[in-house]
Design an enzyme around this catalytic site. Structure first.
Site, short mmCIF file in Angstrom:
data_model
loop_
_atom_site.label_atom_id
_atom_site.label_comp_id
_atom_site.label_asym_id
_atom_site.label_seq_id
_atom_site.Cartn_x
_atom_site.Cartn_y
_atom_site.Cartn_z
N LYS A 114 -6.07 -22.62 -33.97
CA LYS A 114 -5.15 -21.56 -34.09
C LYS A 114 -5.14 -21.13 -33.10
CE LYS A 114 -3.12 -22.19 -38.57
NZ LYS A 114 -3.12 -22.02 -39.52
N LYS A 198 -0.68 -34.34 -37.23
CA LYS A 198 -0.48 -33.95 -38.80
C LYS A 198 1.38 -33.90 -38.68
CE LYS A 198 -1.45 -30.70 -42.18
NZ LYS A 198 -2.37 -29.42 -42.25
N LYS A 201 6.29 -28.83 -38.52
CA LYS A 201 7.39 -28.70 -37.99
C LYS A 201 8.01 -27.65 -36.23
CE LYS A 201 8.49 -23.34 -38.57
NZ LYS A 201 9.55 -22.47 -37.71
#
Length: 333
Positions: A114, A198, A201
């Site tokens: 991340k 994956k 959004k």
């Protein structure tokens, strides 16, 4: 003996099919088992590890609660609350960060993913996020935690923290060491545009995902345009290792239909993709459209959603505050 289950969902807005099949559908099954005590948390403290728009965050918290209820989680059977409403989570995270070791956190692969290349610019919260997750779980004496692949490592850390606290302060099983609950026969849900990514959004194209607020037309259009390959429907599960988009669509069908990937492959072997896509669309509409309609209805009743959260916070606080008081006693505060 029943299970005590704790799980959380980040209020990022626009929850999609990946969130539903990866977590929420499983929550509904756990909620429906009368032997289980379930706590479902909207983890808004975790959400602020990256900057949020305050108005959007407030709306996203409500939307997450609406999605829980629309999907079939009964707030009378389970506790639904938002994390920031219970001060013990923040207090517990600080105390447990003094128990956790830097070496443990340095091994967390999700932070590396991340934070990306420039991890010096990542927030301290993003780095210490797993300690807050440990506090979330340990404050409620949870025996089991539903986890996906990306959270298994964090649960291991939670178990290490619990054991170290118990050992350091000579407390026999004071912090319950939780077990993972891994879904069987679950396919990770990937993008409809790229079977190697994956479903998310954050992907720019809305055609890459089925949102839980999509209507019939949107669902049918997205499945019609979903990427496939020119080959006929596969005749074996082994074939799917090389055919990521086909694997994803067959996995979605299997998860929605509560069937094995093998039986879905057998069912559609020899048929053409258009026939399969039609059946997948019908199944998605049947399962997702009622949730979508109910979410929209609930979002028009903000006082009801706020009442659910307030009642949930009160119930959660009555459990977590007792645990944190006992922790403070053990520490000598």
């Amino acid at each position: 003996m029943g299970k005590k289950i704790f799980s959380g969902v980040q209020p990022t807005g626009n929850l999609h099919l990946g969130n539903y099949l990866g977590a929420i559908k499983n929550f509904v099954d756990l909620n429906n088992d009368p032997d289980n005590d379930c706590i479902f948390c909207v983890v808004d403290l975790h959400a602020i590890t990256v900057k949020q728009d305050p108005k959007e965050l407030k709306n996203n918290i409500r939307e997450t609660v609406a999605t829980f209820i629309a999907s079939g989680i009964d707030p009378k059977k389970s506790i639904i609350f938002n994390q920031s409403g219970v001060a013990a989570h923040s207090e517990g995270a600080w105390i447990l960060s003094c128990v956790a070791r830097m070496g443990w956190l340095n091994r967390m692969t999700q932070f590396k993913e991340k934070a990306g290349k420039d991890k010096e610019k990542a927030s301290v919260g993003l780095y210490s996020y797993p300690v807050l997750m440990a506090a979330d779980i340990l404050l409620y004496d949870a025996t089991h935690v539903p986890v996906g692949d990306d959270q298994k490592q964090h649960l291991e850390l939670c178990r290490d923290i619990a054991q170290k606290f118990n050992n350091d302060f000579d407390q026999d099983n004071f912090l319950q060491v939780p077990e993972p609950l891994i879904q069987k026969e679950f396919s990770r849900i990937m993008s409809l545009k790229d079977g190697s990514k994956k479903m998310s959004k954050s992907e720019l194209s809305d055609l890459s995902r089925i949102n839980l607020t999509d209507d019939r037309d949107a669902i049918e259009n997205k499945i019609k345009k979903a990427k496939t390959d020119p080959l006929p429907m596969p005749s074996s599960v082994e074939e799917l290792n090389e055919r990521l988009e086909a694997r994803n669509l067959l996995g979605i069908y299997s998860s929605l239909n509560n069937s094995t990937l093998q039986s879905t492959v057998d069912n559609f072997s020899g048929k053409n993709f258009s026939e399969f896509k039609n059946q997948l669309s019908d199944l998605l509409v049947k399962k997702i459209e009622p949730i979508s309609l109910e979410i929209k209805k609930l979002l028009n009743d903000r006082p009801y959603l706020d009442k659910i959260l307030l009642e949930g916070v009160e119930k959660a606080n009555s459990i977590a505050s007792k645990k944190i008081d006992r922790i403070k006693e053990i520490l000598g505060f």
